[in-house]
Motif scaffolding. Sequence first.
Motif, PDB file in Angstrom:
ATOM      1  N   MET A   1     -10.873  61.631  87.357  1.00  0.00           N
ATOM      2  CA  MET A   1     -11.853  60.570  87.440  1.00  0.00           C
ATOM      3  C   MET A   1     -12.759  60.627  86.213  1.00  0.00           C
ATOM      4  N   ASP A   2     -12.990  59.468  85.617  1.00  0.00           N
ATOM      5  CA  ASP A   2     -13.936  59.376  84.518  1.00  0.00           C
ATOM      6  C   ASP A   2     -15.350  59.547  85.035  1.00  0.00           C
ATOM      7  N   ARG A   3     -16.215  60.017  84.186  1.00  0.00           N
ATOM      8  CA  ARG A   3     -17.619  60.219  84.535  1.00  0.00           C
ATOM      9  C   ARG A   3     -18.312  58.868  84.710  1.00  0.00           C
ATOM     10  N   ILE A   4     -19.188  58.778  85.701  1.00  0.00           N
ATOM     11  CA  ILE A   4     -19.965  57.556  85.885  1.00  0.00           C
ATOM     12  C   ILE A   4     -21.411  57.818  85.480  1.00  0.00           C
ATOM     13  N   THR A   5     -22.099  56.735  85.145  1.00  0.00           N
ATOM     14  CA  THR A   5     -23.524  56.799  84.860  1.00  0.00           C
ATOM     15  C   THR A   5     -24.205  55.626  85.563  1.00  0.00           C
ATOM     16  N   LEU A   6     -25.478  55.807  85.833  1.00  0.00           N
ATOM     17  CA  LEU A   6     -26.296  54.731  86.367  1.00  0.00           C
ATOM     18  C   LEU A   6     -27.184  54.223  85.250  1.00  0.00           C
ATOM     19  N   GLN A   7     -27.233  52.907  85.096  1.00  0.00           N
ATOM     20  CA  GLN A   7     -28.137  52.290  84.128  1.00  0.00           C
ATOM     21  C   GLN A   7     -28.886  51.181  84.842  1.00  0.00           C
ATOM     22  N   LYS A   8     -30.192  51.115  84.617  1.00  0.00           N
ATOM     23  CA  LYS A   8     -30.980  50.085  85.270  1.00  0.00           C
ATOM     24  C   LYS A   8     -30.405  48.709  84.954  1.00  0.00           C
ATOM     25  N   VAL A   9     -30.418  47.848  85.953  1.00  0.00           N
ATOM     26  CA  VAL A   9     -29.965  46.474  85.749  1.00  0.00           C
ATOM     27  C   VAL A   9     -31.026  45.759  84.921  1.00  0.00           C
ATOM     28  N   ASP A  10     -30.568  45.103  83.865  1.00  0.00           N
ATOM     29  CA  ASP A  10     -31.458  44.343  82.995  1.00  0.00           C
ATOM     30  C   ASP A  10     -30.696  43.144  82.441  1.00  0.00           C
ATOM     31  N   GLU A  11     -31.261  42.504  81.439  1.00  0.00           N
ATOM     32  CA  GLU A  11     -30.633  41.293  80.896  1.00  0.00           C
ATOM     33  C   GLU A  11     -29.284  41.560  80.240  1.00  0.00           C
ATOM     34  N   SER A  12     -28.985  42.812  79.929  1.00  0.00           N
ATOM     35  CA  SER A  12     -27.710  43.107  79.270  1.00  0.00           C
ATOM     36  C   SER A  12     -26.550  43.288  80.250  1.00  0.00           C
ATOM     37  N   ASN A  13     -26.844  43.487  81.546  1.00  0.00           N
ATOM     38  CA  ASN A  13     -25.747  43.805  82.459  1.00  0.00           C
ATOM     39  C   ASN A  13     -25.788  43.081  83.811  1.00  0.00           C
ATOM     40  N   PHE A  14     -26.805  42.238  84.041  1.00  0.00           N
ATOM     41  CA  PHE A  14     -26.887  41.623  85.365  1.00  0.00           C
ATOM     42  C   PHE A  14     -25.727  40.673  85.628  1.00  0.00           C
ATOM     43  N   LEU A  15     -25.216  39.989  84.610  1.00  0.00           N
ATOM     44  CA  LEU A  15     -24.075  39.097  84.834  1.00  0.00           C
ATOM     45  C   LEU A  15     -22.827  39.892  85.210  1.00  0.00           C
ATOM     46  N   ASP A  16     -22.659  41.071  84.640  1.00  0.00           N
ATOM     47  CA  ASP A  16     -21.532  41.924  85.026  1.00  0.00           C
ATOM     48  C   ASP A  16     -21.651  42.335  86.494  1.00  0.00           C
ATOM     49  N   CYS A  17     -22.869  42.599  86.939  1.00  0.00           N
ATOM     50  CA  CYS A  17     -23.078  42.938  88.361  1.00  0.00           C
ATOM     51  C   CYS A  17     -22.732  41.746  89.246  1.00  0.00           C
ATOM     52  N   PHE A  18     -23.103  40.539  88.811  1.00  0.00           N
ATOM     53  CA  PHE A  18     -22.808  39.340  89.596  1.00  0.00           C
ATOM     54  C   PHE A  18     -21.310  39.133  89.778  1.00  0.00           C
ATOM     55  N   SER A  19     -20.511  39.651  88.862  1.00  0.00           N
ATOM     56  CA  SER A  19     -19.061  39.439  88.892  1.00  0.00           C
ATOM     57  C   SER A  19     -18.315  40.439  89.764  1.00  0.00           C
ATOM     58  N   LEU A  20     -18.999  41.433  90.300  1.00  0.00           N
ATOM     59  CA  LEU A  20     -18.335  42.440  91.130  1.00  0.00           C
ATOM     60  C   LEU A  20     -17.779  41.809  92.397  1.00  0.00           C
ATOM     61  N   LYS A  21     -16.648  42.324  92.837  1.00  0.00           N
ATOM     62  CA  LYS A  21     -15.973  41.777  94.021  1.00  0.00           C
ATOM     63  C   LYS A  21     -15.626  42.895  94.999  1.00  0.00           C
ATOM     64  N   LEU A  22     -15.545  42.488  96.266  1.00  0.00           N
ATOM     65  CA  LEU A  22     -15.074  43.355  97.335  1.00  0.00           C
ATOM     66  C   LEU A  22     -13.803  42.768  97.918  1.00  0.00           C
ATOM     67  N   ASP A  23     -13.065  43.579  98.637  1.00  0.00           N
ATOM     68  CA  ASP A  23     -11.972  43.079  99.452  1.00  0.00           C
ATOM     69  C   ASP A  23     -12.589  42.174 100.520  1.00  0.00           C
ATOM     70  N   ALA A  24     -11.890  41.119 100.901  1.00  0.00           N
ATOM     71  CA  ALA A  24     -12.431  40.149 101.866  1.00  0.00           C
ATOM     72  C   ALA A  24     -12.900  40.829 103.156  1.00  0.00           C
ATOM     73  N   LYS A  25     -12.221  41.889 103.591  1.00  0.00           N
ATOM     74  CA  LYS A  25     -12.598  42.592 104.820  1.00  0.00           C
ATOM     75  C   LYS A  25     -13.895  43.389 104.670  1.00  0.00           C
ATOM     76  N   GLN A  26     -14.312  43.641 103.437  1.00  0.00           N
ATOM     77  CA  GLN A  26     -15.514  44.437 103.187  1.00  0.00           C
ATOM     78  C   GLN A  26     -16.768  43.585 102.983  1.00  0.00           C
ATOM     79  N   GLU A  27     -16.614  42.303 102.772  1.00  0.00           N
ATOM     80  CA  GLU A  27     -17.743  41.459 102.394  1.00  0.00           C
ATOM     81  C   GLU A  27     -18.870  41.446 103.411  1.00  0.00           C
ATOM     82  N   ARG A  28     -18.570  41.714 104.660  1.00  0.00           N
ATOM     83  CA  ARG A  28     -19.624  41.720 105.678  1.00  0.00           C
ATOM     84  C   ARG A  28     -20.459  42.996 105.641  1.00  0.00           C
TER      85      ARG A  28
END
Length: 150
Positions: A1-28
């Motif tokens: 597994m590659d290393r993950i990092t947390l970065q505060k959501v700001d103007e540089s990455n909020f659109l990428d967050c908006f594009s995240l998807k779940l499996d239809a069964k997980q959306e609830r």
Amino acid sequence: MDRITLQKVDESNFLDCFSLKLDAKQERFVSHPIRSLAQAYVYYKQCTPFAIYCAGQVIGYLMVIYDYDEEAYFIWHLMIDVQHQCRGYGRAAMEAALTYIRSKPFGDSSIVRLTVSPENSAACHLYQTLRFSATGRADEDEIELERVLD
């Protein structure tokens, strides 16, 4: 597994967050990132939204909020994009969030809480292995779990 990092959501990455998807069964189980980030904006004095990065790509998000009334930190809306699930990224993101909380005021002896649907077996298992336990309280159809940081 590659290393993950947390970065505060700001103007540089909020659109990428908006594009995240779940499996239809997980959306609830998890609010859509647009709704979650709107909540973070409303509670900006006590809420910190994070994009979860792996290899320079946003693969998920989570939010950490401090509840002054309960004197506890809460983890809100952990979400890993469907294409990146089952690789340990959720656990790594939770561990990074707990490290962040430890660095905050009251974090060294703080209570961390979250809510989860009992039907979300993958999330329930993750939280159990991270030593969260049921408080006996519920929020609508979700149970509350907590962990005292050591």
